[in-house]
Structures are given as C-alpha cells and as structure tokens.
Design a protein around this motif. Structure first.
Motif, mmCIF file in Angstrom:
data_model
loop_
_atom_site.group_PDB
_atom_site.id
_atom_site.type_symbol
_atom_site.label_atom_id
_atom_site.label_comp_id
_atom_site.label_asym_id
_atom_site.label_seq_id
_atom_site.Cartn_x
_atom_site.Cartn_y
_atom_site.Cartn_z
ATOM 1 N N MET A 7 -37.080 4.587 -56.225
ATOM 2 C CA MET A 7 -35.919 5.419 -56.336
ATOM 3 C C MET A 7 -34.880 5.023 -55.290
ATOM 4 N N VAL A 8 -35.360 4.669 -54.115
ATOM 5 C CA VAL A 8 -34.430 4.263 -53.062
ATOM 6 C C VAL A 8 -33.697 2.996 -53.477
ATOM 7 N N LEU A 9 -34.412 2.078 -54.075
ATOM 8 C CA LEU A 9 -33.794 0.825 -54.492
ATOM 9 C C LEU A 9 -32.768 1.044 -55.600
ATOM 10 N N ILE A 10 -33.076 1.906 -56.555
ATOM 11 C CA ILE A 10 -32.127 2.207 -57.628
ATOM 12 C C ILE A 10 -30.875 2.856 -57.043
ATOM 13 N N VAL B 141 -30.679 0.126 -42.758
ATOM 14 C CA VAL B 141 -30.550 1.467 -43.337
ATOM 15 C C VAL B 141 -31.407 1.580 -44.595
ATOM 16 N N LEU B 142 -31.400 0.549 -45.421
ATOM 17 C CA LEU B 142 -32.214 0.559 -46.633
ATOM 18 C C LEU B 142 -33.706 0.624 -46.292
ATOM 19 N N GLY B 143 -34.133 -0.143 -45.311
ATOM 20 C CA GLY B 143 -35.527 -0.111 -44.886
ATOM 21 C C GLY B 143 -35.929 1.242 -44.320
ATOM 22 N N LEU C 204 -38.719 6.545 -44.984
ATOM 23 C CA LEU C 204 -38.653 8.002 -45.085
ATOM 24 C C LEU C 204 -39.123 8.485 -46.454
ATOM 25 N N ALA C 205 -38.764 7.762 -47.508
ATOM 26 C CA ALA C 205 -39.213 8.138 -48.855
ATOM 27 C C ALA C 205 -40.724 7.992 -48.979
#
Length: 74
Positions: free
Chosen positions: A1-4, A44-46, A51-52
């Motif tokens: 979901m984070v990647l999308i 930030v993405l990592g 966190l997810a």
C-alpha cells in the motif's frame, strides 16, 4: 500500500512540478532545472514502509500472544 501511494502521489507531484517549472522558465526567460533529492525521498519512503510494517505486525503479535479461551464443557 505504501508503494502504491508513493507512486500515485509522486506522479501527481511530478506533474505539478513540471508545470511550475515551465511557468517559471517562461517568466525568467531561462531554463530552470528540476532537482529532486532522491536520497531524502528514498529515506521517507523507507521510513513509511517500516511504520506500515510495524502497524500491521504489532496487532498480530499481540493477538497471537493471548492464551486461547476455552469454553466450559457442558
């Protein structure tokens, strides 16, 4: 979901930045470079992915630690 979310949000932000860059270049009369700080974006993405992962693993771990409740036979 984070990647999308990152792909969708990044594409919208990139389209906006390209239009702002074009307008600024037209007003200044010189080419304007678009500089993206990729190490910061990756960090930030990592962090969001960590966190997810923690948000999904913590409740599962707590649920699996509970003792099974047995019903009295009767």
């Amino acid at each position: 979901m984070v990647l999308i979310g990152a792909v969708l949000g990044g594409s919208v932000a990139f389209a906006g930045l390209l239009s702002i860059r074009a307008g600024l270049a037209e007003q200044v009369g010189a080419p304007v470079d678009l500089v993206v700080p990729w190490p910061v974006v990756g960090s930030v993405l990592g962090l969001c992915m960590l966190l997810a992962l923690a948000a999904s693993v913590a409740p599962t771990w707590r649920l699996l630690r509970r003792r099974a409740i047995t019903e009295p036979a009767g």
